[in-house]
Design an enzyme around this catalytic site. Structure first.
Site, PDB file in Angstrom:
ATOM      1  N   LYS A  91      -7.433  13.869  -6.955  1.00 44.80           N
ATOM      2  CA  LYS A  91      -6.602  13.677  -8.155  1.00 44.80           C
ATOM      3  C   LYS A  91      -5.905  14.980  -8.530  1.00 44.80           C
ATOM      4  O   LYS A  91      -4.769  14.978  -9.000  1.00 44.80           O
ATOM      5  CB  LYS A  91      -7.445  13.162  -9.324  1.00 44.80           C
ATOM      6  CG  LYS A  91      -7.950  11.745  -9.186  1.00 44.80           C
ATOM      7  CD  LYS A  91      -6.853  10.715  -8.998  1.00 44.80           C
ATOM      8  CE  LYS A  91      -5.995  10.517 -10.222  1.00 44.80           C
ATOM      9  NZ  LYS A  91      -4.980   9.446 -10.012  1.00 44.80           N
ATOM     10  N   ASP A  96       0.851  -1.183   0.000  1.00 46.14           N
ATOM     11  CA  ASP A  96       0.000   0.000   0.000  1.00 46.14           C
ATOM     12  C   ASP A  96       0.894   1.243   0.000  1.00 46.14           C
ATOM     13  O   ASP A  96       1.699   1.430   0.911  1.00 46.14           O
ATOM     14  CB  ASP A  96      -0.854  -0.070   1.277  1.00 46.14           C
ATOM     15  CG  ASP A  96      -1.872   1.034   1.364  1.00 46.14           C
ATOM     16  OD1 ASP A  96      -1.756   2.022   0.622  1.00 46.14           O
ATOM     17  OD2 ASP A  96      -2.792   0.902   2.205  1.00 46.14           O
ATOM     18  N   ASN A 147     -12.348   9.534 -19.037  1.00 44.10           N
ATOM     19  CA  ASN A 147     -13.190   8.321 -19.061  1.00 44.10           C
ATOM     20  C   ASN A 147     -12.594   7.168 -19.864  1.00 44.10           C
ATOM     21  O   ASN A 147     -13.067   6.840 -20.959  1.00 44.10           O
ATOM     22  CB  ASN A 147     -14.591   8.665 -19.570  1.00 44.10           C
ATOM     23  CG  ASN A 147     -15.312   9.552 -18.575  1.00 44.10           C
ATOM     24  OD1 ASN A 147     -15.074  10.756 -18.512  1.00 44.10           O
ATOM     25  ND2 ASN A 147     -16.179   8.977 -17.763  1.00 44.10           N
ATOM     26  N   VAL A 148     -11.586   6.564 -19.304  1.00 47.03           N
ATOM     27  CA  VAL A 148     -10.892   5.459 -19.977  1.00 47.03           C
ATOM     28  C   VAL A 148     -11.730   4.181 -19.861  1.00 47.03           C
ATOM     29  O   VAL A 148     -12.323   3.913 -18.803  1.00 47.03           O
ATOM     30  CB  VAL A 148      -9.502   5.238 -19.345  1.00 47.03           C
ATOM     31  CG1 VAL A 148      -8.696   4.243 -20.170  1.00 47.03           C
ATOM     32  CG2 VAL A 148      -8.758   6.570 -19.229  1.00 47.03           C
ATOM     33  N   SER A 208      -6.913  13.349 -13.830  1.00 49.70           N
ATOM     34  CA  SER A 208      -8.307  13.060 -14.168  1.00 49.70           C
ATOM     35  C   SER A 208      -9.009  14.288 -14.737  1.00 49.70           C
ATOM     36  O   SER A 208      -8.856  15.403 -14.234  1.00 49.70           O
ATOM     37  CB  SER A 208      -9.051  12.600 -12.915  1.00 49.70           C
ATOM     38  OG  SER A 208     -10.443  12.591 -13.159  1.00 49.70           O
ATOM     39  N   SER A 225     -13.311   6.517  -8.927  1.00 49.98           N
ATOM     40  CA  SER A 225     -14.761   6.646  -8.763  1.00 49.98           C
ATOM     41  C   SER A 225     -15.163   7.896  -7.981  1.00 49.98           C
ATOM     42  O   SER A 225     -14.767   8.108  -6.831  1.00 49.98           O
ATOM     43  CB  SER A 225     -15.385   5.411  -8.096  1.00 49.98           C
ATOM     44  OG  SER A 225     -16.691   5.686  -7.668  1.00 49.98           O
ATOM     45  N   TYR A 251     -13.208  13.093  -5.115  1.00 46.53           N
ATOM     46  CA  TYR A 251     -12.295  12.389  -6.031  1.00 46.53           C
ATOM     47  C   TYR A 251     -11.528  13.379  -6.896  1.00 46.53           C
ATOM     48  O   TYR A 251     -10.301  13.285  -7.048  1.00 46.53           O
ATOM     49  CB  TYR A 251     -13.100  11.430  -6.923  1.00 46.53           C
ATOM     50  CG  TYR A 251     -12.283  10.780  -8.013  1.00 46.53           C
ATOM     51  CD1 TYR A 251     -11.394   9.758  -7.715  1.00 46.53           C
ATOM     52  CD2 TYR A 251     -12.396  11.196  -9.339  1.00 46.53           C
ATOM     53  CE1 TYR A 251     -10.629   9.166  -8.711  1.00 46.53           C
ATOM     54  CE2 TYR A 251     -11.634  10.605 -10.339  1.00 46.53           C
ATOM     55  CZ  TYR A 251     -10.759   9.591 -10.019  1.00 46.53           C
ATOM     56  OH  TYR A 251      -9.996   9.012 -11.004  1.00 46.53           O
ATOM     57  N   ARG A 309     -19.627  12.208 -22.661  1.00 44.70           N
ATOM     58  CA  ARG A 309     -18.257  11.969 -22.203  1.00 44.70           C
ATOM     59  C   ARG A 309     -17.334  11.762 -23.399  1.00 44.70           C
ATOM     60  O   ARG A 309     -17.754  11.262 -24.444  1.00 44.70           O
ATOM     61  CB  ARG A 309     -18.193  10.697 -21.329  1.00 44.70           C
ATOM     62  CG  ARG A 309     -18.947  10.780 -20.002  1.00 44.70           C
ATOM     63  CD  ARG A 309     -18.280  11.720 -19.019  1.00 44.70           C
ATOM     64  NE  ARG A 309     -18.930  11.739 -17.714  1.00 44.70           N
ATOM     65  CZ  ARG A 309     -19.934  12.555 -17.389  1.00 44.70           C
ATOM     66  NH1 ARG A 309     -20.436  13.390 -18.277  1.00 44.70           N
ATOM     67  NH2 ARG A 309     -20.432  12.526 -16.165  1.00 44.70           N
TER      68      ARG A 309
HETATM   69  C1  UD1 Z   1     -15.183  10.369 -13.512  1.00 49.92           C
HETATM   70  C2  UD1 Z   1     -14.144  11.262 -14.147  1.00 49.92           C
HETATM   71  C3  UD1 Z   1     -13.059  10.433 -14.770  1.00 49.92           C
HETATM   72  C4  UD1 Z   1     -12.533   9.457 -13.762  1.00 49.92           C
HETATM   73  C5  UD1 Z   1     -13.639   8.571 -13.273  1.00 49.92           C
HETATM   74  C6  UD1 Z   1     -13.125   7.614 -12.216  1.00 49.92           C
HETATM   75  C7  UD1 Z   1     -15.379  13.198 -14.993  1.00 49.92           C
HETATM   76  C8  UD1 Z   1     -15.783  13.891 -16.236  1.00 49.92           C
HETATM   77  N1  UD1 Z   1     -14.739  12.040 -15.207  1.00 49.92           N
HETATM   78  O1  UD1 Z   1     -15.861   9.771 -14.529  1.00 49.92           O
HETATM   79  O2  UD1 Z   1     -12.007  11.270 -15.204  1.00 49.92           O
HETATM   80  O3  UD1 Z   1     -11.524   8.689 -14.323  1.00 49.92           O
HETATM   81  O4  UD1 Z   1     -14.633   9.383 -12.673  1.00 49.92           O
HETATM   82  O5  UD1 Z   1     -14.125   6.789 -11.773  1.00 49.92           O
HETATM   83  O6  UD1 Z   1     -15.584  13.642 -13.891  1.00 49.92           O
HETATM   84  N2  UD1 Z   1     -23.661   6.166 -15.119  1.00 49.92           N
HETATM   85  C9  UD1 Z   1     -24.889   5.629 -15.421  1.00 49.92           C
HETATM   86  N3  UD1 Z   1     -25.139   4.345 -15.054  1.00 49.92           N
HETATM   87  C10 UD1 Z   1     -24.236   3.571 -14.393  1.00 49.92           C
HETATM   88  C11 UD1 Z   1     -22.980   4.131 -14.089  1.00 49.92           C
HETATM   89  C12 UD1 Z   1     -22.735   5.442 -14.468  1.00 49.92           C
HETATM   90  O7  UD1 Z   1     -25.744   6.293 -16.008  1.00 49.92           O
HETATM   91  O8  UD1 Z   1     -24.527   2.396 -14.094  1.00 49.92           O
HETATM   92  C13 UD1 Z   1     -23.387   7.547 -15.564  1.00 49.92           C
HETATM   93  C14 UD1 Z   1     -22.831   8.442 -14.481  1.00 49.92           C
HETATM   94  O9  UD1 Z   1     -23.859   9.006 -13.705  1.00 49.92           O
HETATM   95  C15 UD1 Z   1     -22.098   9.477 -15.339  1.00 49.92           C
HETATM   96  C16 UD1 Z   1     -21.604   8.665 -16.528  1.00 49.92           C
HETATM   97  O10 UD1 Z   1     -22.392   7.485 -16.555  1.00 49.92           O
HETATM   98  O11 UD1 Z   1     -22.984  10.484 -15.783  1.00 49.92           O
HETATM   99  C17 UD1 Z   1     -20.164   8.267 -16.421  1.00 49.92           C
HETATM  100  O12 UD1 Z   1     -19.940   7.708 -15.140  1.00 49.92           O
HETATM  101  P1  UD1 Z   1     -18.562   6.994 -14.749  1.00 49.92           P
HETATM  102  O13 UD1 Z   1     -18.233   5.949 -15.739  1.00 49.92           O
HETATM  103  O14 UD1 Z   1     -18.650   6.617 -13.307  1.00 49.92           O
HETATM  104  O15 UD1 Z   1     -17.481   8.118 -14.959  1.00 49.92           O
HETATM  105  P2  UD1 Z   1     -17.430   9.679 -14.574  1.00 49.92           P
HETATM  106  O16 UD1 Z   1     -18.055   9.907 -13.251  1.00 49.92           O
HETATM  107  O17 UD1 Z   1     -17.829  10.485 -15.737  1.00 49.92           O
END
Ligand code: UD1
Length: 314
Positions: A146, A54, A171-172, A118, A79, A142, A210
């Site tokens: 970062k 860790d 968003n990788v 990020s 996250s 978060y 995204r």
């Molecule tokens: C964010 C950061 C990204 C980071 C990531 C780490 C931004 C723009 N991006 O991504 O740089 O690497 O956190 O976790 O802040 N969603 C759904 N249904 C689901 C899951 C998610 O609708 O089951 C939606 C979320 O509400 C969001 C989008 O999908 O609007 C993307 O979510 P997620 O993949 O968690 O990434 P970000 O929060 O955008």
């Protein structure tokens, strides 16, 4: 003695960078606490020296940095919602761990650290695309954590002359991204659910967009950042993305084609800390690294679905 250290080597991005280095015949050490990283992600990386530990423990950082020239610092507690639920753990694993690593890197004579920044640093500003000259506006714990790591990178470049390079990932997604937690990235969750015939949930109206970036593009940016001349990149920060965006609703439709899912998504209220739109300006990475995305969104998604199809049993 390993030339490269990859932190978070049992996680999605770390394991992908380590695999690319090993494929080039490099000597690699990986470190991971296995809090979110998985031992199964190390399959295929047997040539890597692996240290379980860790980075919030300074002694682990000392051990990890010994003899290393270049570090890819991918370890983090990813996250946004996880950080909303437990900001202390996010701070410990993103901020404390990063500072410990930098202190140990400097003491060990490490030359360069490439840091996983990020896009969340930009926050919910209406300006699109997001360019590196914009003031940061983190809105989740978060994003704050970062971004603090980015500032430490820049301070260590200025104050100690460590060659630090920050890549702000957008968003990788791709193979090896864990689909099993509700803190997982949306594409990993959707691929798994839709392949299993289960209904995915869209938080909000699905109009949020995204700049989803396929993993190979991020690995490519990292390898370029490690090799670029110091006078071009040391102490600099740049976006690593594709420079295009898509809404969740449109993504869902493409995934229906790729997975064969025939239902509709469920809609639920928007998530706390979520931002609406995200799109990168990638001209700085083009200029400083010669970076250009290798794989576009649709092809990346196709490969990702195929990977989940062959590796996930349920
Ligand atoms: C964010 C950061 C990204 C980071 C990531 C780490 C931004 C723009 N991006 O991504 O740089 O690497 O956190 O976790 O802040 N969603 C759904 N249904 C689901 C899951 C998610 O609708 O089951 C939606 C979320 O509400 C969001 C989008 O999908 O609007 C993307 O979510 P997620 O993949 O968690 O990434 P970000 O929060 O955008």
């Amino acid at each position: 003695m390993a030339k490269y250290l990859v932190t978070g080597a049992a996680g999605f991005i770390g394991r992908s960078i380590a695999a690319a280095l090993l494929a080039r015949g490099e000597s690699v050490r990986g470190v991971d606490s296995l809090i979110t990283g998985k031992r199964s992600n190390l399959i295929g990386l047997e040539a890597m020296e692996f240290l379980e530990g860790d980075l919030a423990d300074p002694a682990v950082c000392v051990q990890a940095c010994h003899g290393v020239e270049i570090i890819f610092h991918e370890a983090a507690l990813a996250s946004v919602p996880r950080s909303v639920a437990d900001p202390i753990s996010t701070n410990r694993n993103c901020v404390t761990a990063t500072l410990n690593l930098l202190v140990a890197a400097r003491a060990a004579g490490v030359r360069r650290v490439v840091y996983a920044g990020s896009s969340s640093a930009y926050g919910d500003t209406p300006t699109l695309p997001k360019h590196e000259g914009m003031l940061p506006n983190p809105i989740s714990p978060y994003a704050v954590a970062k971004l603090a790591g980015e500032h430490y990178m820049q301070a260590f470049a200025r104050v100690y002359g460590l060659e630090t390079v920050v890549l702000r990932y957008f968003n990788v997604f791709g193979p090896y991204q864990d689909p099993t937690s509700h803190y997982s990235g949306v594409l990993a969750i959707f691929c798994r659910r839709m392949l299993a015939g289960d209904q995915p949930t869209i938080y909000g109206d699905g109009g949020q967009s995204r700049d989803f970036t396929y993993i190979d593009n991020v690995v490519h940016a990292n390898l370029l950042a490690a090799a670029a001349p110091a006078e071009m990149v040391a102490g600099r920060m740049m976006n690593a993305a594709t420079g295009s965006r898509i809404t969740l609703n449109d993504t869902f439709r493409i995934l229906c084609d790729l997975t064969g899912y025939q239902g509709q998504p469920a809609y639920a209220p928007p998530r706390a800390g979520d931002i609406r739109d995200s799109l990168a300006d990638i001209s700085r990475a083009r200029e400083l690294l010669g970076y250009t995305p290798l794989i576009d969104f649709r092809e990346g998604l196709r490969r990702t679905v195929e990977w989940y199809r062959t590796t996930q049993t349920a």
